[in-house]
Every structure is written in C-alpha cells, then in structure tokens.
Design a protein around this motif. Structure first.
Motif, PDB file in Angstrom:
ATOM      1  N   GLU A  84      46.343 -39.371 -16.250  1.00 53.92           N
ATOM      2  CA  GLU A  84      46.007 -39.964 -17.555  1.00 53.92           C
ATOM      3  C   GLU A  84      47.140 -39.752 -18.552  1.00 53.92           C
ATOM      4  OE1 GLU A  84      41.136 -39.586 -17.782  1.00 53.92           O
ATOM      5  OE2 GLU A  84      42.393 -38.086 -18.734  1.00 53.92           O
TER       6      GLU A  84
ATOM      7  N   LEU B  21      43.662 -36.160 -11.968  1.00 53.86           N
ATOM      8  CA  LEU B  21      43.222 -37.181 -12.932  1.00 53.86           C
ATOM      9  C   LEU B  21      43.782 -36.908 -14.320  1.00 53.86           C
ATOM     10  CD1 LEU B  21      41.382 -39.625 -13.589  1.00 53.86           C
ATOM     11  CD2 LEU B  21      39.558 -37.992 -14.046  1.00 53.86           C
TER      12      LEU B  21
ATOM     13  N   VAL C 110      50.023 -42.113 -17.633  1.00 51.56           N
ATOM     14  CA  VAL C 110      49.713 -43.514 -17.966  1.00 51.56           C
ATOM     15  C   VAL C 110      49.813 -43.720 -19.475  1.00 51.56           C
ATOM     16  CG1 VAL C 110      47.861 -45.258 -18.021  1.00 51.56           C
ATOM     17  CG2 VAL C 110      48.319 -43.988 -15.927  1.00 51.56           C
ATOM     18  N   HIS C 111      49.304 -42.749 -20.220  1.00 49.42           N
ATOM     19  CA  HIS C 111      49.384 -42.863 -21.678  1.00 49.42           C
ATOM     20  C   HIS C 111      50.845 -42.890 -22.129  1.00 49.42           C
ATOM     21  CE1 HIS C 111      48.617 -41.059 -25.895  1.00 49.42           C
ATOM     22  NE2 HIS C 111      48.604 -42.360 -25.936  1.00 49.42           N
TER      23      HIS C 111
ATOM     24  N   LEU D 211      42.187 -44.333 -23.245  1.00 50.84           N
ATOM     25  CA  LEU D 211      43.621 -44.622 -23.315  1.00 50.84           C
ATOM     26  C   LEU D 211      43.926 -45.685 -24.367  1.00 50.84           C
ATOM     27  CD1 LEU D 211      44.618 -44.607 -19.535  1.00 50.84           C
ATOM     28  CD2 LEU D 211      45.645 -43.184 -21.307  1.00 50.84           C
TER      29      LEU D 211
ATOM     30  N   TYR E 128      45.868 -55.454 -21.057  1.00 53.50           N
ATOM     31  CA  TYR E 128      45.983 -55.385 -19.604  1.00 53.50           C
ATOM     32  C   TYR E 128      44.653 -55.132 -18.896  1.00 53.50           C
ATOM     33  CZ  TYR E 128      51.032 -55.486 -20.042  1.00 53.50           C
ATOM     34  OH  TYR E 128      52.315 -55.853 -20.310  1.00 53.50           O
TER      35      TYR E 128
ATOM     36  N   LEU F  55      46.178 -45.281 -27.724  1.00 53.50           N
ATOM     37  CA  LEU F  55      47.318 -46.171 -28.000  1.00 53.50           C
ATOM     38  C   LEU F  55      47.183 -46.797 -29.392  1.00 53.50           C
ATOM     39  CD1 LEU F  55      49.884 -47.234 -26.619  1.00 53.50           C
ATOM     40  CD2 LEU F  55      48.566 -49.213 -25.884  1.00 53.50           C
TER      41      LEU F  55
ATOM     42  N   GLN G  33      59.915 -47.239 -28.409  1.00 45.56           N
ATOM     43  CA  GLN G  33      58.492 -47.565 -28.265  1.00 45.56           C
ATOM     44  C   GLN G  33      58.082 -48.651 -29.262  1.00 45.56           C
ATOM     45  OE1 GLN G  33      56.245 -43.896 -28.492  1.00 45.56           O
ATOM     46  NE2 GLN G  33      57.559 -42.896 -27.002  1.00 45.56           N
TER      47      GLN G  33
ATOM     48  N   ASN H  81      59.752 -52.030 -28.148  1.00 45.80           N
ATOM     49  CA  ASN H  81      59.174 -52.662 -26.958  1.00 45.80           C
ATOM     50  C   ASN H  81      57.742 -53.122 -27.192  1.00 45.80           C
ATOM     51  OD1 ASN H  81      60.228 -53.480 -24.428  1.00 45.80           O
ATOM     52  ND2 ASN H  81      58.673 -52.211 -23.422  1.00 45.80           N
TER      53      ASN H  81
ATOM     54  N   MET I 158      45.961 -46.257 -13.434  1.00 47.95           N
ATOM     55  CA  MET I 158      45.621 -45.167 -12.513  1.00 47.95           C
ATOM     56  C   MET I 158      44.738 -45.713 -11.405  1.00 47.95           C
ATOM     57  SD  MET I 158      44.412 -41.914 -14.712  1.00 47.95           S
ATOM     58  CE  MET I 158      43.396 -42.903 -15.758  1.00 47.95           C
ATOM     59  N   GLU I 159      44.943 -45.241 -10.203  1.00 52.36           N
ATOM     60  CA  GLU I 159      44.007 -45.571  -9.118  1.00 52.36           C
ATOM     61  C   GLU I 159      43.760 -44.336  -8.298  1.00 52.36           C
ATOM     62  OE1 GLU I 159      44.739 -49.012  -6.706  1.00 52.36           O
ATOM     63  OE2 GLU I 159      44.994 -50.280  -8.469  1.00 52.36           O
TER      64      GLU I 159
ATOM     65  N   VAL J 261      57.098 -56.835 -26.006  1.00 50.97           N
ATOM     66  CA  VAL J 261      56.047 -57.172 -25.040  1.00 50.97           C
ATOM     67  C   VAL J 261      54.876 -57.884 -25.754  1.00 50.97           C
ATOM     68  CG1 VAL J 261      54.403 -56.256 -23.354  1.00 50.97           C
ATOM     69  CG2 VAL J 261      56.706 -55.300 -23.491  1.00 50.97           C
TER      70      VAL J 261
ATOM     71  N   GLN K 229      52.330 -46.259 -21.314  1.00 49.13           N
ATOM     72  CA  GLN K 229      51.788 -47.311 -22.185  1.00 49.13           C
ATOM     73  C   GLN K 229      52.348 -47.208 -23.600  1.00 49.13           C
ATOM     74  OE1 GLN K 229      47.494 -47.318 -21.781  1.00 49.13           O
ATOM     75  NE2 GLN K 229      47.601 -48.411 -19.843  1.00 49.13           N
ATOM     76  N   ARG K 230      52.702 -45.997 -24.025  1.00 47.67           N
ATOM     77  CA  ARG K 230      53.343 -45.851 -25.346  1.00 47.67           C
ATOM     78  C   ARG K 230      54.666 -46.613 -25.379  1.00 47.67           C
ATOM     79  NH1 ARG K 230      52.854 -39.710 -27.551  1.00 47.67           N
ATOM     80  NH2 ARG K 230      54.353 -40.532 -29.026  1.00 47.67           N
ATOM     81  N   TYR K 231      55.304 -46.723 -24.215  1.00 45.31           N
ATOM     82  CA  TYR K 231      56.555 -47.491 -24.122  1.00 45.31           C
ATOM     83  C   TYR K 231      56.282 -48.958 -23.766  1.00 45.31           C
ATOM     84  CZ  TYR K 231      59.482 -43.258 -24.234  1.00 45.31           C
ATOM     85  OH  TYR K 231      60.129 -42.100 -24.614  1.00 45.31           O
ATOM     86  N   SER K 232      55.007 -49.354 -23.776  1.00 45.30           N
ATOM     87  CA  SER K 232      54.570 -50.726 -23.453  1.00 45.30           C
ATOM     88  C   SER K 232      54.895 -51.145 -22.026  1.00 45.30           C
ATOM     89  CB  SER K 232      55.159 -51.748 -24.436  1.00 45.30           C
ATOM     90  OG  SER K 232      54.825 -51.420 -25.748  1.00 45.30           O
ATOM     91  N   LEU K 233      54.923 -50.182 -21.107  1.00 45.30           N
ATOM     92  CA  LEU K 233      55.002 -50.545 -19.693  1.00 45.30           C
ATOM     93  C   LEU K 233      53.573 -50.709 -19.175  1.00 45.30           C
ATOM     94  CD1 LEU K 233      57.828 -48.392 -18.072  1.00 45.30           C
ATOM     95  CD2 LEU K 233      57.980 -50.527 -19.344  1.00 45.30           C
ATOM     96  N   HIS K 234      53.414 -51.574 -18.192  1.00 40.64           N
ATOM     97  CA  HIS K 234      52.093 -51.853 -17.643  1.00 40.64           C
ATOM     98  C   HIS K 234      51.798 -50.851 -16.528  1.00 40.64           C
ATOM     99  CE1 HIS K 234      49.244 -54.982 -15.654  1.00 40.64           C
ATOM    100  NE2 HIS K 234      48.618 -53.925 -16.101  1.00 40.64           N
TER     101      HIS K 234
ATOM    102  N   MET L 235      51.610 -55.466 -30.062  1.00 40.08           N
ATOM    103  CA  MET L 235      50.921 -55.267 -28.775  1.00 40.08           C
ATOM    104  C   MET L 235      49.429 -54.992 -28.987  1.00 40.08           C
ATOM    105  SD  MET L 235      51.891 -54.813 -25.524  1.00 40.08           S
ATOM    106  CE  MET L 235      51.042 -54.283 -24.059  1.00 40.08           C
TER     107      MET L 235
END
Lengths: 73, 136
Positions: free
Chosen positions: A54, A50, A57-58, B34, B16, B38, B80, B83, A69-70, B87, A61-66, B11
C-alpha cells in the motif's frame, strides 16, 4: 505484489527516476523495470506485505504513475 | 512555468479505478483509502505551491528570461506536481495514443490541455537533466 502499468504519456526517463526514488534501486534495475512496463504493458515491481505494498502504491500514485496491488498467487 | 503550475491539480484520483476495479471488499476499501490519501496530498501540494510562487527571490530576472531557484527536495516535489498536470491533461484529452489514434479535436480547451501536457513534459525533462548533471 505491486504492479506498474504502461501508458503512452509518462516519459521513460521520468519513470526510471521514480522507480529509483521510491524503491531506492540502482539505475540499471530501475531501467529494466521501466522497459518491461513499456514493452510488455506492465511490470511486477515488488512482492511485499499488504501494508508495505500500500505504501509503495501510494508513493507511485503521488508521482501519477499507474500502479495497483494484487494478491500474489 | 507559473501559468502551467496554476493549473494544478488536474489528475482525478479515482480515474484508474474503472480500468482496474477492486475484486474484493478489502481491496475496494484499500483503493478508496489510497484515493483519499492522494486527494489530501493534492490539497497540501496546492497550498505549498501557492506559498512557493509568492515567495520573494524564487524567480530572478536574467538576460534570457527568469531563473527559478529550487532545492533538491523541492525538485522532487515539483516532479509530482508537473506529472499530475501532464497525466491529468492527457486523461482529459481522452488518453490519446499517438501510435493508435488521431489527435483530439482542436477545440480551445483541448489546445490548452495539449499545451499543458507538452509543457509539463518539457519541464520534467529539464529538471531530470539538471539533477543528473555532474556537479560543478
């Protein structure tokens, strides 16, 4: 596990670059996951604890990708 | 470039959440942490961006325009920022999919957003080419 989801806005080369940077992957592996996201709508990028998930994912997300976590079943 | 960067941040961290809502209290808490991280990152980036744009010598005039000097770590950071603008603008335009939906109505605001979306993508492309080019 960490999942990256498709969208029509992120450039394919940009997504490949981010995967290389965040995970330290070689270009071929990063391109494989980028194509999987693009063609199937999502890609499971990594299975980790986990805490590490995390972190990744962080980073994504800093690069604005979607990315989300599952729990792995 | 400067006009584009002054739009940062665009953003919305919680965007999301609606598409992939957390299923458990633990996941919801993680999601909120998170999003807080951000938002804090965006504040720090904005402060750094203001300093960078004011720094003497960053932009030097040339025959065809200006040269913007950046180190490799700064390029990575700029990805970063760019984008986020790309986005974030796309989300504010209603997440148009060029293959499925007609373009958003051409209001003044939408034209600005579409401009930012395209220019951020152009600069990302230029930066990717620059860092992948063989060393001279």
């Amino acid at each position: 596990m960490v999942i990256c989801w498709d969208d029509p806005v992120n450039l394919m080369d940009y997504v490949t670059h981010v995967f290389q940077k965040v995970f330290g992957w070689p270009k071929g592996k990063a391109e494989y996951h980028m194509r999987q996201v693009h063609e199937t709508g999502k890609s499971v990028l990594i299975r980790e604890s986990l805490e590490k998930a995390e972190h990744y994912v962080h980073q994504l997300q800093r690069y604005s990708l979607h990315a989300t976590m599952e729990r792995d079943h | 470039m400067v006009s584009l960067l002054r739009r940062y941040p665009v953003m919305i961290a919680a965007h999301y959440r609606a598409r992939h809502p957390a299923r458990t209290p633990e996941a919801k808490k993680n999601q909120e942490l998170l999003e807080d991280a951000l938002a804090e990152q965006q504040n720090e980036n904005r402060r750094n961006l203001e300093l960078l744009l004011k720094e003497p010598g960053r932009f030097t005039e040339h025959d065809l325009g200006f040269v913007f000097k950046l180190s490799y770590p700064e390029v990575e950071w700029l990805f970063q920022v760019l984008n986020d603008i790309r986005v974030g603008s796309w989300i504010q335009l209603g997440e148009p999919d060029p293959d499925k939906a007609p373009p958003a109505q051409a209001t003044e605001e939408n034209v600005q957003l579409a401009w930012a979306l395209e220019m951020a993508g152009l600069f990302e492309h230029v930066l990717l080419e620059a860092i992948n080019a063989p060393a001279e």
